[in-house]
Design a protein around this motif. Structure first.
Motif, mmCIF file in Angstrom:
data_model
loop_
_atom_site.group_PDB
_atom_site.id
_atom_site.type_symbol
_atom_site.label_atom_id
_atom_site.label_comp_id
_atom_site.label_asym_id
_atom_site.label_seq_id
_atom_site.Cartn_x
_atom_site.Cartn_y
_atom_site.Cartn_z
ATOM 1 N N TYR A 196 58.091 10.082 62.251
ATOM 2 C CA TYR A 196 58.641 9.414 61.079
ATOM 3 C C TYR A 196 57.558 9.155 60.048
ATOM 4 O O TYR A 196 56.358 9.175 60.348
ATOM 5 N N ARG B 81 67.142 8.960 56.500
ATOM 6 C CA ARG B 81 67.704 9.365 55.196
ATOM 7 C C ARG B 81 69.107 9.949 55.329
ATOM 8 O O ARG B 81 69.998 9.627 54.583
ATOM 9 N N GLY C 183 69.121 9.531 61.942
ATOM 10 C CA GLY C 183 68.510 10.782 61.483
ATOM 11 C C GLY C 183 69.203 12.021 62.020
ATOM 12 O O GLY C 183 70.392 12.016 62.339
ATOM 13 N N GLU D 265 60.927 14.242 61.647
ATOM 14 C CA GLU D 265 61.910 13.573 60.785
ATOM 15 C C GLU D 265 61.224 12.676 59.752
ATOM 16 O O GLU D 265 61.805 11.697 59.273
ATOM 17 N N CYS E 273 63.715 13.510 56.846
ATOM 18 C CA CYS E 273 65.164 13.295 57.044
ATOM 19 C C CYS E 273 65.469 12.069 57.898
ATOM 20 O O CYS E 273 66.616 11.615 57.945
ATOM 21 N N GLY E 274 64.441 11.523 58.547
ATOM 22 C CA GLY E 274 64.652 10.336 59.376
ATOM 23 C C GLY E 274 65.082 9.154 58.532
ATOM 24 O O GLY E 274 64.496 8.890 57.490
#
Ligand code: KE4
Length: 433
Positions: A264, A245, A250, A239, A242-243
């Motif tokens: 991360y 975000r 996440g 992630e 996309c963590g």
């Protein structure tokens, strides 16, 4: 328009390979000279020639609240005054760990490192140490940084440059990395059955952002979870992109699938060099000095970087409405892009997960690296430069995700849509001739 950038690039190339410290910045797939930036504020970028752009790269993800975000700048200034590093524990590292475990309750313990690459490299070493197994499965087109084990059918810059398998990675390493198409759980199951009790980990981007943006198909992540449970394999969600975000928690929060380890980067450091890996305490406790799996870093948990990351994550944690605002802005942009492409009869596919957008100039659906690579890279290349002329800075590759920041206001969204409306006819005209 780009005189100073050209000068600086020529100077940089004398000392730095390709004039850049990361190939993703090299403009290789779009051509032209990588733009040198002077400063940025919010979603405005200012290059060394005084040109101004609306930023859709966001430093490849960290700038979710825009550049020079006041809480981050204040935290960095105050911490830097106290020294930039001790090489010894600070309370800040514990504050960061506590905050991450609050935002991502599945994380019981985590270790800070200095990049997403370090996070993913460490996570697979931990999985190998925990299981006593050697092999890993990664997905074609996923990018997990430049660790040797991952430069096999890698995405991002490796895909952009057409070098998904890097020289310098030994056969000894490559043999332990098996690959499957993204969104193909049957292929993963086949690999697990063919390599019984040999697969230490499956690592994937739960939302792929390094072949453009590709969401997981319904049930895909759940199936990987089941397969990992069945085979005693560690499930690692990368992630880094996309963590924090797509939601405070996440992909685990969005898709309600729990990974054993999560990595991360980017947002966790607010633009400072920070990565992290974490997950179940039972697994994390194999990490030195508790367990035998060695992992270290002079600047890991760096106080200035921690102060920056804590400042940003704290804002995201205490104001979940930020994600609703990001969703609204991103949806407006997606709708605007669709209207223009439809109006001009462009063949396209758009994938979007929150404020991560993938635009592909090909028939859809785009569900894996192979379908992503059907995109018309020449059309993208021309559009990239036309949008640049209009003052919009898109990621300089068709195989990167577009990032929306919450500093983007309605005027910027309108300007971006107008820029696209102005650019598309020029691209169509140029491709006609
Ligand atoms: P870094 O080592 O660049 O901090 O993180 C590597 C990494 C790991 N995992 C995922 C899912 C990532 O997206 C990344 C890095 N992303 C690229 C952009 N697609 C970084 C840009 C660059 O390489 O310059």
């Amino acid at each position: 328009m780009f005189e100073k950038t050209e000068q600086l690039f020529n100077r940089a190339k004398q000392f730095i390979p390709g004039g850049v410290n990361s190939p993703a910045r090299a403009f290789k797939s779009v051509g032209g000279t990588p733009i040198f930036f002077e400063k940025a504020k919010g979603s405005w970028l200012y290059d060394v020639d005084g040109n101004q752009y609306i930023d859709f790269v966001s430093s490849w993800g960290p700038m979710i609240m825009g550049h020079a975000y006041e809480p981050v700048i204040k935290a960095v200034r105050e911490q830097a005054e106290k020294s930039t590093s001790f090489g010894a524990p600070t309370e800040l590292e514990t504050q960061m760990a506590e905050l991450v475990t609050k935002m991502v309750p599945t994380i019981e313990k985590l270790r800070m490192v200095n990049s997403g690459t370090e996070a993913t490299m460490s996570a697979i070493r931990v999985a190998r140490g925990y299981t006593g197994r050697d092999k890993i499965i990664k997905m074609d087109g996923n990018f997990h940084g430049h660790g040797d084990s991952f430069l096999i059918k890698a995405g991002s810059g490796a895909m952009t440059l057409g070098e998904p398998n890097s020289p310098g990675v030994t056969q000894g390493t490559a043999k332990d990395t098996l690959t499957a198409p993204y969104n193909d759980a049957d292929a993963v199951e086949k690999l697990l059955n063919e390599n019984k009790n040999e697969i230490a980990a499956i690592i994937l981007e739960p939302v792929a952002g390094n072949s453009g943006c590709i969401p997981p198909n319904d049930g895909y992540l759940e199936r990987l979870r089941e397969l990992c449970d069945e085979h005693g394999t560690v499930l690692i969600f990368d992630e880094v992109m996309c963590g924090f975000r797509i939601a405070p928690g996440g992909a685990q929060q969005v898709y309600n699938v729990v990974a054993d380890l999560v990595t991360y980067g980017k947002i966790i450091g607010a633009g400072m060099p920070v990565g992290a890996f974490g997950g179940k305490a039972e697994i994390m406790d194999v990490v030195s000095p508790v367990g035998p799996v060695y992992q270290s870093g002079t600047l890991s948990g760096n106080p200035v970087a921690m102060a920056a990351g804590i400042a940003l994550l704290s804002e995201l944690y205490k104001t979940p409405a930020i994600y609703e605002e990001l969703e609204h802005k991103s949806m407006q942009l997606e709708d605007g892009f669709r209207n223009i492409f439809d109006k001009h009869g462009i063949t396209y596919t758009i994938n979007r997960v929150g404020s991560m957008i993938g635009v592909f100039f090909c028939e859809g659906p785009v569900t894996d690296a192979e379908s992503a690579q059907k995109t018309d890279v020449e059309f993208f290349r021309r559009l990239f430069h036309e949008m640049l002329r209009e003052g919009v800075y898109l990621p300089p590759s068709p195989f990167e995700a577009i990032f929306v920041s919450n500093a983007m206001d309605q005027d910027m969204i309108d300007r971006t849509i107008t820029a696209l409306e102005n650019s598309v006819p020029r691209v169509l005209e140029a491709t006609k001739n």
